[in-house]
Scaffold this motif. Structure first.
Motif, PDB file in Angstrom:
ATOM      1  N   GLY A 116      16.230  -0.942  -2.014  1.00 11.92           N
ATOM      2  CA  GLY A 116      17.182  -1.809  -1.341  1.00 11.92           C
ATOM      3  C   GLY A 116      18.046  -2.614  -2.280  1.00 11.92           C
ATOM      4  O   GLY A 116      18.999  -3.267  -1.835  1.00 11.92           O
ATOM      5  N   SER A 117      17.757  -2.593  -3.585  1.00 15.01           N
ATOM      6  CA  SER A 117      18.586  -3.318  -4.543  1.00 15.01           C
ATOM      7  C   SER A 117      19.918  -2.603  -4.722  1.00 15.01           C
ATOM      8  O   SER A 117      20.038  -1.401  -4.483  1.00 15.01           O
ATOM      9  CB  SER A 117      17.874  -3.431  -5.888  1.00 15.01           C
ATOM     10  N   ARG A 121      16.351  13.621  -2.007  1.00 10.33           N
ATOM     11  CA  ARG A 121      15.154  13.005  -1.434  1.00 10.33           C
ATOM     12  C   ARG A 121      15.073  11.553  -1.887  1.00 10.33           C
ATOM     13  O   ARG A 121      15.063  11.264  -3.101  1.00 10.33           O
ATOM     14  CB  ARG A 121      13.895  13.766  -1.862  1.00 10.33           C
ATOM     15  N   LEU A 122      15.025  10.640  -0.941  1.00  9.64           N
ATOM     16  CA  LEU A 122      14.928   9.222  -1.223  1.00  9.64           C
ATOM     17  C   LEU A 122      13.484   8.776  -1.004  1.00  9.64           C
ATOM     18  O   LEU A 122      12.889   9.079   0.031  1.00  9.64           O
ATOM     19  CB  LEU A 122      15.870   8.419  -0.321  1.00  9.64           C
ATOM     20  N   VAL A 123      12.956   8.041  -1.976  1.00 13.46           N
ATOM     21  CA  VAL A 123      11.549   7.642  -1.921  1.00 13.46           C
ATOM     22  C   VAL A 123      11.442   6.130  -2.083  1.00 13.46           C
ATOM     23  O   VAL A 123      11.965   5.554  -3.043  1.00 13.46           O
ATOM     24  CB  VAL A 123      10.724   8.339  -3.025  1.00 13.46           C
ATOM     25  N   GLY A 124      10.768   5.506  -1.134  1.00 16.80           N
ATOM     26  CA  GLY A 124      10.412   4.099  -1.257  1.00 16.80           C
ATOM     27  C   GLY A 124       8.922   3.981  -1.457  1.00 16.80           C
ATOM     28  O   GLY A 124       8.138   4.706  -0.829  1.00 16.80           O
ATOM     29  N   VAL A 125       8.501   3.097  -2.360  1.00 19.22           N
ATOM     30  CA  VAL A 125       7.080   2.934  -2.660  1.00 19.22           C
ATOM     31  C   VAL A 125       6.683   1.499  -2.364  1.00 19.22           C
ATOM     32  O   VAL A 125       7.302   0.563  -2.854  1.00 19.22           O
ATOM     33  CB  VAL A 125       6.756   3.266  -4.131  1.00 19.22           C
ATOM     34  N   LEU A 126       5.655   1.349  -1.562  1.00 19.69           N
ATOM     35  CA  LEU A 126       5.163   0.013  -1.222  1.00 19.69           C
ATOM     36  C   LEU A 126       3.782  -0.168  -1.830  1.00 19.69           C
ATOM     37  O   LEU A 126       2.853   0.574  -1.528  1.00 19.69           O
ATOM     38  CB  LEU A 126       5.094  -0.140   0.295  1.00 19.69           C
ATOM     39  N   GLU A 127       3.674  -1.152  -2.712  1.00 20.26           N
ATOM     40  CA  GLU A 127       2.396  -1.442  -3.365  1.00 20.26           C
ATOM     41  C   GLU A 127       1.822  -2.712  -2.751  1.00 20.26           C
ATOM     42  O   GLU A 127       2.315  -3.816  -2.999  1.00 20.26           O
ATOM     43  CB  GLU A 127       2.609  -1.618  -4.871  1.00 20.26           C
ATOM     44  N   TRP A 128       0.769  -2.577  -1.930  1.00 22.86           N
ATOM     45  CA  TRP A 128       0.230  -3.721  -1.182  1.00 22.86           C
ATOM     46  C   TRP A 128      -0.182  -4.856  -2.097  1.00 22.86           C
ATOM     47  O   TRP A 128       0.009  -6.028  -1.783  1.00 22.86           O
ATOM     48  CB  TRP A 128      -0.985  -3.289  -0.363  1.00 22.86           C
ATOM     49  N   PRO A 169      -2.605  -8.516   6.698  1.00 21.79           N
ATOM     50  CA  PRO A 169      -2.876  -8.116   8.077  1.00 21.79           C
ATOM     51  C   PRO A 169      -1.969  -6.950   8.466  1.00 21.79           C
ATOM     52  O   PRO A 169      -0.882  -6.772   7.913  1.00 21.79           O
ATOM     53  CB  PRO A 169      -2.527  -9.373   8.888  1.00 21.79           C
ATOM     54  N   ASP A 170      -2.427  -6.170   9.437  1.00 26.74           N
ATOM     55  CA  ASP A 170      -1.652  -4.998   9.846  1.00 26.74           C
ATOM     56  C   ASP A 170      -0.245  -5.372  10.299  1.00 26.74           C
ATOM     57  O   ASP A 170       0.715  -4.640  10.044  1.00 26.74           O
ATOM     58  CB  ASP A 170      -2.384  -4.266  10.976  1.00 26.74           C
ATOM     59  N   GLY A 171      -0.109  -6.529  10.968  1.00 23.65           N
ATOM     60  CA  GLY A 171       1.210  -6.932  11.438  1.00 23.65           C
ATOM     61  C   GLY A 171       2.173  -7.156  10.289  1.00 23.65           C
ATOM     62  O   GLY A 171       3.341  -6.753  10.352  1.00 23.65           O
ATOM     63  N   ASP A 172       1.689  -7.795   9.226  1.00 20.27           N
ATOM     64  CA  ASP A 172       2.543  -8.014   8.068  1.00 20.27           C
ATOM     65  C   ASP A 172       2.890  -6.706   7.369  1.00 20.27           C
ATOM     66  O   ASP A 172       3.996  -6.520   6.870  1.00 20.27           O
ATOM     67  CB  ASP A 172       1.855  -8.950   7.084  1.00 20.27           C
ATOM     68  N   ARG A 173       1.947  -5.813   7.337  1.00 19.69           N
ATOM     69  CA  ARG A 173       2.235  -4.503   6.744  1.00 19.69           C
ATOM     70  C   ARG A 173       3.340  -3.799   7.527  1.00 19.69           C
ATOM     71  O   ARG A 173       4.234  -3.189   6.945  1.00 19.69           O
ATOM     72  CB  ARG A 173       0.973  -3.630   6.756  1.00 19.69           C
ATOM     73  N   ASP A 174       3.267  -3.878   8.832  1.00 15.34           N
ATOM     74  CA  ASP A 174       4.279  -3.236   9.662  1.00 15.34           C
ATOM     75  C   ASP A 174       5.664  -3.812   9.394  1.00 15.34           C
ATOM     76  O   ASP A 174       6.663  -3.080   9.365  1.00 15.34           O
ATOM     77  CB  ASP A 174       3.933  -3.393  11.145  1.00 15.34           C
ATOM     78  N   VAL A 175       5.723  -5.124   9.171  1.00 15.94           N
ATOM     79  CA  VAL A 175       7.010  -5.756   8.872  1.00 15.94           C
ATOM     80  C   VAL A 175       7.567  -5.217   7.555  1.00 15.94           C
ATOM     81  O   VAL A 175       8.757  -4.883   7.448  1.00 15.94           O
ATOM     82  CB  VAL A 175       6.854  -7.290   8.806  1.00 15.94           C
ATOM     83  N   LEU A 176       6.722  -5.127   6.539  1.00 20.45           N
ATOM     84  CA  LEU A 176       7.166  -4.633   5.238  1.00 20.45           C
ATOM     85  C   LEU A 176       7.584  -3.166   5.322  1.00 20.45           C
ATOM     86  O   LEU A 176       8.595  -2.756   4.736  1.00 20.45           O
ATOM     87  CB  LEU A 176       6.054  -4.793   4.208  1.00 20.45           C
ATOM     88  N   GLU A 227       8.719  -1.588   7.956  1.00 19.76           N
ATOM     89  CA  GLU A 227       9.973  -1.490   8.699  1.00 19.76           C
ATOM     90  C   GLU A 227      11.149  -1.907   7.827  1.00 19.76           C
ATOM     91  O   GLU A 227      12.227  -1.302   7.885  1.00 19.76           O
ATOM     92  CB  GLU A 227       9.916  -2.373   9.952  1.00 19.76           C
ATOM     93  N   HIS A 228      10.948  -2.933   7.016  1.00 20.98           N
ATOM     94  CA  HIS A 228      12.005  -3.372   6.112  1.00 20.98           C
ATOM     95  C   HIS A 228      12.375  -2.262   5.129  1.00 20.98           C
ATOM     96  O   HIS A 228      13.566  -1.962   4.922  1.00 20.98           O
ATOM     97  CB  HIS A 228      11.552  -4.617   5.346  1.00 20.98           C
ATOM     98  N   LEU A 229      11.372  -1.625   4.534  1.00 23.39           N
ATOM     99  CA  LEU A 229      11.633  -0.551   3.582  1.00 23.39           C
ATOM    100  C   LEU A 229      12.259   0.649   4.275  1.00 23.39           C
ATOM    101  O   LEU A 229      13.146   1.318   3.716  1.00 23.39           O
ATOM    102  CB  LEU A 229      10.335  -0.152   2.882  1.00 23.39           C
ATOM    103  N   ARG A 230      11.833   0.909   5.520  1.00 24.57           N
ATOM    104  CA  ARG A 230      12.410   2.022   6.267  1.00 24.57           C
ATOM    105  C   ARG A 230      13.904   1.794   6.513  1.00 24.57           C
ATOM    106  O   ARG A 230      14.724   2.723   6.420  1.00 24.57           O
ATOM    107  CB  ARG A 230      11.667   2.201   7.594  1.00 24.57           C
TER     108      ARG A 230
END
Length: 302
Positions: free
Chosen positions: A17-18, A40-47, A60-67, A69-72
């Motif tokens: 997103g930068s 091919r575009l790749v986003g990597v999320l490191e918890w 929490p799962d809810g916070d993960r979903d927010v992150l 969705e943001h990356l998506r």
């Protein structure tokens, strides 16, 4: 997977997103089109990067979903930019969980090219400032392009050569890239007397040394000239520091190509100050050609 239905390796881009990553996407879209390859575009999320300082547990799962969705959204926006530039381009994207270094190295295993921005955020924070960038540039099994700027649109493809097998690979990559771009190649060789004993400096016949360096430079580019006579290749011999020579030539280039290792003036190109200078200070995209991996014992024919 980083290949399309016909088995064509994809051009892979790390996206976070930068603006730097979006610049890499735009450059990669053009390169994928020139190669008739998918993008091919790749986003990597490191918890672990989002854990509180006390590391009191996972998100929490809810916070993960927010992150996620943001990356998506970042990926879909980047894909839209690529399609706007090249409507006929096949563009896919994916979100991977874990270490950016490991995820992108795995992607590079079947990619034609791995493209990165010069700065990042999120999972790619500090991508060129620390170990992740150096690991990707030095260890990726495919060429890595770091997009540091647009470069000069009508400029040559500049490549550092020193007579080593690694620089020969870099030269071949530069020639093929130039052919796709419709550009000439400028092969640069740098030399200096830094490693000569000061007591013998006055005894050296410098005209003869320079003539020998020029002969080696011309011999280095001869196979490429013979293989691709349709691509103009000029040479430039520079007496001075190799990093400075490459950066100076890169100021008039649309792509700068270096090998992962070398000898002579570009020894240890990715392992010391030269690599840091080129990757951090070039004003155009920089392509790094890594050494091919050693074959496994089981792959060696008796």
């Amino acid at each position: 997977m980083t290949v399309d239905g016909q088995g064509v390796p994809a051009v892979v881009v790390g996206v976070d997103g930068s603006e730097s990553a979006l610049g890499a996407v735009r450059w990669a879209a053009g390169e994928a089109a020139r190669r008739s390859a998918p993008l091919r575009l790749v986003g990597v999320l490191e918890w672990s990067a989002y854990r509180p300082p006390a590391a009191a547990g996972v998100l929490p799962d809810g916070d993960r979903d927010v992150l996620l969705e943001h990356l998506r959204k970042e990926l879909t926006g980047a894909a839209a930019q690529a399609r706007a530039l090249v409507p006929e381009l096949t563009v896919t994207y994916d979100i991977l969980i874990g270490s950016p270094k490991r995820a992108l190295l795995q992607e590079a295993g079947t990619a034609a090219l791995l493209v990165l921005g010069s700065r990042g955020r999120g999972g790619f924070t500090g991508l060129l400032a620390g170990s992740v960038s150096m690991a990707l540039s030095a260890a990726a099994p495919c060429p890595v392009v770091v997009v540091r700027g647009k470069g000069v649109p009508d400029g040559p493809v500049v490549v550092g050569v020193d007579g080593s097998p690694e620089s020969a690979r870099a030269l071949r990559f530069a020639v093929e890239s130039a052919a796709r771009l419709g550009a000439p190649v400028l092969a640069v060789r740098a030399w200096s007397h830094d490693r000569i004993d000061p007591y013998v400096l006055e005894l050296v016949q410098w005209d003869g040394v320079e003539d020998d360096e020029r002969r080696q430079l011309e011999n280095s580019v001869l196979p490429a000239r013979q293989a691709r006579p349709d691509v103009p290749i000029t040479t430039e011999l520079v007496r001075g520091h190799p990093a400075q020579a490459l950066l100076a030539a890169g100021e008039r280039a649309q792509l700068l190509v270096v090998g992962s290792r070398g000898n002579g003036g570009v020894t240890g190109l990715l392992l010391g100050s030269i690599s840091r200078s080129v990757l951090h200070h070039a004003h155009c995209p920089v392509a790094v050609l890594t050494e091919p991996p050693e074959p496994a014992v089981s792959d060696i024919q008796p």
